[in-house]
Motif scaffolding. Sequence first.
Motif, PDB file in Angstrom:
ATOM      1  N   THR A   1     -12.233 -18.997  15.571  1.00 30.52           N
ATOM      2  CA  THR A   1     -10.926 -19.309  16.177  1.00 30.52           C
ATOM      3  C   THR A   1      -9.916 -18.220  15.851  1.00 30.52           C
ATOM      4  O   THR A   1      -9.151 -17.768  16.705  1.00 30.52           O
ATOM      5  CB  THR A   1     -10.396 -20.653  15.617  1.00 30.52           C
ATOM      6  N   THR A   2      -9.915 -17.787  14.578  1.00 23.51           N
ATOM      7  CA  THR A   2      -8.970 -16.763  14.137  1.00 23.51           C
ATOM      8  C   THR A   2      -9.210 -15.444  14.867  1.00 23.51           C
ATOM      9  O   THR A   2      -8.280 -14.784  15.313  1.00 23.51           O
ATOM     10  CB  THR A   2      -9.109 -16.549  12.613  1.00 23.51           C
TER      11      THR A   2
ATOM     12  N   GLY B   1      -8.039 -21.904   8.657  1.00 21.43           N
ATOM     13  CA  GLY B   1      -8.379 -21.293   9.948  1.00 21.43           C
ATOM     14  C   GLY B   1      -7.433 -21.740  11.026  1.00 21.43           C
ATOM     15  O   GLY B   1      -6.950 -20.937  11.831  1.00 21.43           O
TER      16      GLY B   1
ATOM     17  N   VAL C   1     -18.055 -25.137   9.324  1.00 24.57           N
ATOM     18  CA  VAL C   1     -16.605 -25.250   9.493  1.00 24.57           C
ATOM     19  C   VAL C   1     -15.947 -23.891   9.283  1.00 24.57           C
ATOM     20  O   VAL C   1     -15.054 -23.470  10.033  1.00 24.57           O
ATOM     21  CB  VAL C   1     -16.019 -26.314   8.527  1.00 24.57           C
TER      22      VAL C   1
ATOM     23  N   ALA D   1      -4.051 -20.036  10.540  1.00 29.10           N
ATOM     24  CA  ALA D   1      -4.112 -18.632  10.977  1.00 29.10           C
ATOM     25  C   ALA D   1      -4.091 -18.532  12.498  1.00 29.10           C
ATOM     26  O   ALA D   1      -3.377 -17.706  13.074  1.00 29.10           O
ATOM     27  CB  ALA D   1      -5.368 -17.961  10.419  1.00 29.10           C
ATOM     28  N   ALA D   2      -4.862 -19.411  13.155  1.00 33.20           N
ATOM     29  CA  ALA D   2      -4.920 -19.374  14.621  1.00 33.20           C
ATOM     30  C   ALA D   2      -3.568 -19.709  15.235  1.00 33.20           C
ATOM     31  O   ALA D   2      -3.102 -19.050  16.150  1.00 33.20           O
ATOM     32  CB  ALA D   2      -5.977 -20.359  15.115  1.00 33.20           C
TER      33      ALA D   2
ATOM     34  N   ALA E   1      -8.013 -15.657  18.495  1.00 36.50           N
ATOM     35  CA  ALA E   1      -6.552 -15.572  18.561  1.00 36.50           C
ATOM     36  C   ALA E   1      -6.090 -14.153  18.275  1.00 36.50           C
ATOM     37  O   ALA E   1      -5.167 -13.641  18.904  1.00 36.50           O
ATOM     38  CB  ALA E   1      -5.927 -16.540  17.572  1.00 36.50           C
ATOM     39  N   GLY E   2      -6.739 -13.504  17.304  1.00 37.08           N
ATOM     40  CA  GLY E   2      -6.379 -12.121  16.958  1.00 37.08           C
ATOM     41  C   GLY E   2      -6.614 -11.183  18.120  1.00 37.08           C
ATOM     42  O   GLY E   2      -5.796 -10.314  18.420  1.00 37.08           O
TER      43      GLY E   2
ATOM     44  N   ALA F   1     -13.742 -21.777  11.937  1.00 34.67           N
ATOM     45  CA  ALA F   1     -12.378 -21.321  11.634  1.00 34.67           C
ATOM     46  C   ALA F   1     -12.264 -19.818  11.837  1.00 34.67           C
ATOM     47  O   ALA F   1     -11.291 -19.320  12.416  1.00 34.67           O
ATOM     48  CB  ALA F   1     -12.019 -21.691  10.202  1.00 34.67           C
ATOM     49  N   LEU F   2     -13.284 -19.090  11.380  1.00 39.96           N
ATOM     50  CA  LEU F   2     -13.273 -17.628  11.516  1.00 39.96           C
ATOM     51  C   LEU F   2     -13.284 -17.220  12.981  1.00 39.96           C
ATOM     52  O   LEU F   2     -12.532 -16.332  13.420  1.00 39.96           O
ATOM     53  CB  LEU F   2     -14.492 -17.046  10.788  1.00 39.96           C
TER      54      LEU F   2
ATOM     55  N   ALA G   1     -11.133 -25.162   6.971  1.00 37.88           N
ATOM     56  CA  ALA G   1     -10.788 -25.479   8.362  1.00 37.88           C
ATOM     57  C   ALA G   1      -9.281 -25.445   8.558  1.00 37.88           C
ATOM     58  O   ALA G   1      -8.770 -24.914   9.551  1.00 37.88           O
ATOM     59  CB  ALA G   1     -11.340 -26.856   8.726  1.00 37.88           C
TER      60      ALA G   1
ATOM     61  N   LEU H   1      -1.129 -16.763  14.831  1.00 36.48           N
ATOM     62  CA  LEU H   1      -1.385 -15.671  15.772  1.00 36.48           C
ATOM     63  C   LEU H   1      -0.979 -16.067  17.187  1.00 36.48           C
ATOM     64  O   LEU H   1      -0.418 -15.259  17.927  1.00 36.48           O
ATOM     65  CB  LEU H   1      -2.855 -15.260  15.719  1.00 36.48           C
ATOM     66  N   GLN H   2      -1.235 -17.324  17.563  1.00 35.19           N
ATOM     67  CA  GLN H   2      -0.831 -17.791  18.891  1.00 35.19           C
ATOM     68  C   GLN H   2       0.678 -17.693  19.058  1.00 35.19           C
ATOM     69  O   GLN H   2       1.198 -17.300  20.080  1.00 35.19           O
ATOM     70  CB  GLN H   2      -1.258 -19.255  19.085  1.00 35.19           C
TER      71      GLN H   2
ATOM     72  N   SER I   1      -3.887 -11.423  20.617  1.00 37.42           N
ATOM     73  CA  SER I   1      -2.607 -10.831  20.218  1.00 37.42           C
ATOM     74  C   SER I   1      -2.598  -9.326  20.414  1.00 37.42           C
ATOM     75  O   SER I   1      -1.564  -8.702  20.266  1.00 37.42           O
ATOM     76  CB  SER I   1      -2.298 -11.158  18.768  1.00 37.42           C
TER      77      SER I   1
END
Lengths: 171, 175
Positions: B25-26, A13, B18, A16-17, B29-30, B22-23, A10, A20-21, B33
């Motif tokens: 969310t990433t 993650g 979880v 990483a988020a 966000a990706g 997380a994946l 978690a 990127l933000q 971008s």
Amino acid sequence: MTKKLAVFIAAMGLVAALYLQRRVSRAGAPNHDLPAPAVALVDLSGNNVSPARYKGKVVLINFWAAWCTPCREEIPQFVALEEKYGSRGFQAVGISLDDPEAALRDFCREYKVNYPIVMGSQKIAEGFGGVLGLPTTFLIGRDGRIHAKYVGTTDFPKLEREIAALLAAGP
Amino acid sequence: MNRWNDRLLRGRVVAILVAAAALLTTLVAGAQSGGKDGSTAQPPSPAWELPPGSPELIRPAELAKALSSMGTKAIVFNVGPRVIYLQAHIPGTEYMGPAANPDGLEKLRARAASLPRDSFLVIYCGCCPWEHCPNVRPAYKELKQMGFTRLKVLYIANSFGTDWVEKGYPTAKGE
């Protein structure tokens, strides 16, 4: 052990988020709210047109080139903005990159450019934090700080709204 | 023993949930971008020469990877404006000048003349949005006519700053 692994995943993650933000916001508004650079700008007629000279005005700095099609297409709109807001405290300045001077003068005559044009250089571009693509336009507020930076084709309705708002803010 | 198995199973389910969150969310966000090399910025028409997706094109991420690998020997030519090149360019680049100008095209032709036609050549500019770049197409045409068989054009969707420098790929400055 499993809980620790879940927390670790978690956390990764989330990192990483957030990373990127951060990249998104950096790309969206680089140089935002920094003071306008203290670069010396001299136009084709030999006049000093440095941002410092226009302190108290809303200044638009457009990096462009006559050989760049989207840049050329924007010029009549900058001419119109200068005409509309010039008497109300607005000043446009064009900085041309890699144009031969004779071609630049011809272009300015043909397009009836009504604001100063400067022959650009690496030093001037780097003074503005680097200009690595054209067109690139900066909007400087009356307080001498960079209010906005447009990379690529300018969103003119948005730009005009921002100019009007900055002019209305008063000296 | 059963209680132990239950706890283990519950732990695994939580870990999977979880990780999935997380994946997700990433990925979101990706997507915001715009992709690593501007791949989501699609020019509006496929009708130009060298349209996006052409086999002659190489994307920034691919080129950065190829240049960093020990086995790839590429010759990289910049065919764009000098002021942009001086501020930032791909390390090892040879500057040719804008290929839209006769001088730049002649310099490119003269430099390429002595090279084996199976050299891995890459040309790039990045002055302006891809569809408006006046330099990459004349340079590509010239080198293709000279018979280069391993010729690639770096696909820069927006500008060298946006699609190479801000993505964190290696850069050098100056001459």
